[in-house]
Scaffold this active site. Structure first.
Site, short mmCIF file in Angstrom:
data_model
loop_
_atom_site.label_atom_id
_atom_site.label_comp_id
_atom_site.label_asym_id
_atom_site.label_seq_id
_atom_site.Cartn_x
_atom_site.Cartn_y
_atom_site.Cartn_z
N GLU A 299 0.82 -1.07 -0.12
CA GLU A 299 -0.05 0.02 0.15
C GLU A 299 0.80 1.37 0.04
OE1 GLU A 299 -4.39 -0.97 2.07
OE2 GLU A 299 -2.93 0.36 3.17
N HIS A 320 9.13 -26.32 -1.35
CA HIS A 320 8.65 -27.42 -2.12
C HIS A 320 7.59 -26.98 -2.95
CE1 HIS A 320 11.04 -30.35 0.34
NE2 HIS A 320 11.03 -29.42 1.23
N LYS A 439 -13.78 -0.88 -4.50
CA LYS A 439 -15.09 -0.53 -3.71
C LYS A 439 -16.13 -0.15 -4.28
CE LYS A 439 -12.18 0.20 0.37
NZ LYS A 439 -11.72 1.15 1.58
O1 PA5 Z 1 -4.22 1.08 5.49
C1 PA5 Z 1 -5.14 1.56 5.33
O2 PA5 Z 1 -5.60 2.36 5.77
C2 PA5 Z 1 -6.13 0.30 4.95
O3 PA5 Z 1 -5.74 -0.82 4.60
C3 PA5 Z 1 -7.35 0.26 6.16
O4 PA5 Z 1 -6.38 -0.15 7.34
C4 PA5 Z 1 -8.42 -0.83 5.83
O5 PA5 Z 1 -8.73 -0.39 4.91
C5 PA5 Z 1 -9.26 -0.66 7.12
O6 PA5 Z 1 -9.85 0.56 7.42
P1 PA5 Z 1 -10.67 1.15 8.49
O7 PA5 Z 1 -9.69 0.83 9.60
O8 PA5 Z 1 -10.91 2.61 8.17
O9 PA5 Z 1 -11.81 0.01 8.69
#
Ligand code: PA5
Length: 449
Positions: A299, A320, A439
């Site tokens: 990310e 393996h 999304k």
């Molecule tokens: O790194 C990030 O911001 C995302 O991966 C969030 O952690 C994930 O989408 C969860 O989001 P939230 O805490 O708003 O539910």
């Protein structure tokens, strides 16, 4: 504390990148320290270590003690950064199997002061939900929870993420039908001011913990997001946290620390045409850390068509299965081994009567008397050599052992490196605009207006 061996990746760096990167890495590091780089409003993961909030650590430990005294299970609901960090640390530092005196048995019933109607058995398990969309999992989880004393930690910064949101709907209804003190058993970890979960927590008077505005999900493991579940699992969160504090100080004050050398080499390999980084581990309990690392690196760096695709391999299991590809497939993989100097594998391979004459039927007389650690060391060195010979640039990160302090340090090390990685690539390492696209397409199909 962290040692980094890069010699098996030296030949793979393009000649024009062998000089001159030092200054760029140093500038990226200085921008991070000064808070002048891209996304500098998201440096809370450094801020909380610069000024440790001991009162918060104490409050979380005390709440964890209450949960450990009253609950068979703490069910944590969250996804991505609101799940992976806690899962990683709990996996890494918990025993593989319950010790005999922590299993549920009549001998280990713990009476609760002032409430004889409520009794619980053994160690509190930390379980997770809302980290995928499996309805089968949730149904079976609720069946498993039947008759147990359950607490819930709903963790979502936005409060609107689909997976944890729908799991919480189901679990909340289940809790309300079973526990009179349900609102006391649900703890919300969310934004300080806004969001659906914040509003619900206020209405229901749930106890809450705050995810600060300047801490992104994937950098939140050392905030209440990770620390409450981790404390409930029995891990000493103070040692974990202060391990990270020590590593931050070490990196900030050391001249060209290993973190900078690792960031430089990752970038050099990226610019030399490598497209993926394997994080190869030998200890199964580090698999969760690998999953956390995948989110942190994927990310943070995967933007503008740049970045190394992060993949975790568990060896020797994956030797393996994926070993063939790593050795002889497309030459786009870089590999970083993460190992423990002391892995606790003292168990020795027994001698058999026919070993002396080299006649033992399994043909393994040559390893008799060696420990699992000895064998793992040979597997590590042999694999690093073979992969490098096969055209894979190999780096090796080694830490002394697996404990709270070391793990806290390792978490900070990886966070610092990926921030530098983003700056070197010329992207903002702290946002994640791309995760919204699927999304939108999914919500359109589900009829959201
Ligand atoms: O790194 C990030 O911001 C995302 O991966 C969030 O952690 C994930 O989408 C969860 O989001 P939230 O805490 O708003 O539910």
């Amino acid at each position: 504390m962290i040692t980094l061996d890069q010699h098996r990746s030296d030949p793979f760096v393009a000649p024009h990148l062998r000089q001159g990167l030092h200054r760029r890495v140093q500038s990226a590091h200085e921008a991070l320290l000064a808070g002048t780089g891209a996304g500098s409003q998201w440096l809370g993961w450094r801020r909380i270590l610069a000024n440790p909030n001991d009162a918060l650590l104490e409050e979380l430990s005390q709440q964890a003690d209450e949960i450990r005294a009253r609950a068979d299970v703490l069910l944590c609901i969250g996804i991505g950064g609101s799940y992976l960090g806690a899962d990683a640390v709990i996996d890494a530092l918990s025993p593989y199997f319950d010790a005999p005196n922590t299993t549920r048995s009549a001998d280990t019933v713990l009476p609760l002061a002032g409430d004889e109607s409520e009794r619980r058995h053994g160690r509190t398990k930390v379980l997770f939900a809302g980290h995928h969309l499996s309805g089968r999992y949730l149904e079976q989880l609720l069946a498993y929870l039947e008759g147990k004393s359950v607490y819930v930690n709903m963790i979502s910064k936005s409060g609107t993420t689909l997976e944890p949101g729908i799991a919480f709907r189901v679990v909340r209804q289940w809790m309300e039908q079973r526990f009179e003190d349900c609102d006391r058993r649900i703890i919300a970890t969310t934004d300080a001011h806004k969001g659906a979960l914040k509003a619900l927590a206020a209405e229901k008077t749930y106890r809450t913990h705050v995810i600060d505005d300047d801490i992104g999900g994937r950098f939140s493991v050392l905030s209440p997001v990770g620390l409450l579940p981790i404390a409930v699992s029995g891990v000493d969160i103070r040692s974990l946290f202060y391990g990270a504090v020590a590593m931050k100080t070490e990196i900030d004050t050391t001249d060209y620390h290993e973190a900078l050398r690792y960031a430089e080499r990752r970038y050099a390999l990226h610019e030399s045409g490598f497209t993926s980084e394997l994080l190869s581990i030998f200890e199964p309990s580090l698999s969760g850390l690998g999953a956390w690392w995948q989110q942190l690196y994927g990310e943070s760096e995967g933007k503008d068509h740049k970045g190394l695709f992060p993949v975790t391999c568990l060896f020797s299991t994956d030797l393996h299965s994926l070993g063939q590809y790593i050795q002889e497939g497309r030459r786009t993989l870089a590999e970083t081994f993460l190992t423990l100097e002391h892995d606790g594998g003292q168990l020795k391979i027994p001698h058999l009567p026919d070993d002396a004459s080299n006649q033992s039927p399994d043909g393994l007389a040559f390893v008799a008397g060696k420990s699992f650690s000895d064998i793992t060391r040979a597997a590590l060195e042999g694999t690093m050599e073979a992969h490098a010979m096969g055209g894979v640039p190999v780096q090796h990160i080694s830490v002394p052992r697996l404990d709270e302090n070391t793990l806290g340090g390792l978490i900070y090390f990886f966070e610092h490196v990926v921030a530098l990685g983003g700056y070197l690539l010329g992207i903002n390492p702290f946002d994640q605009p791309g995760v919204e696209d699927y999304k939108k397409a999914m919500y359109a199909r589900l009829g959201r207006s």
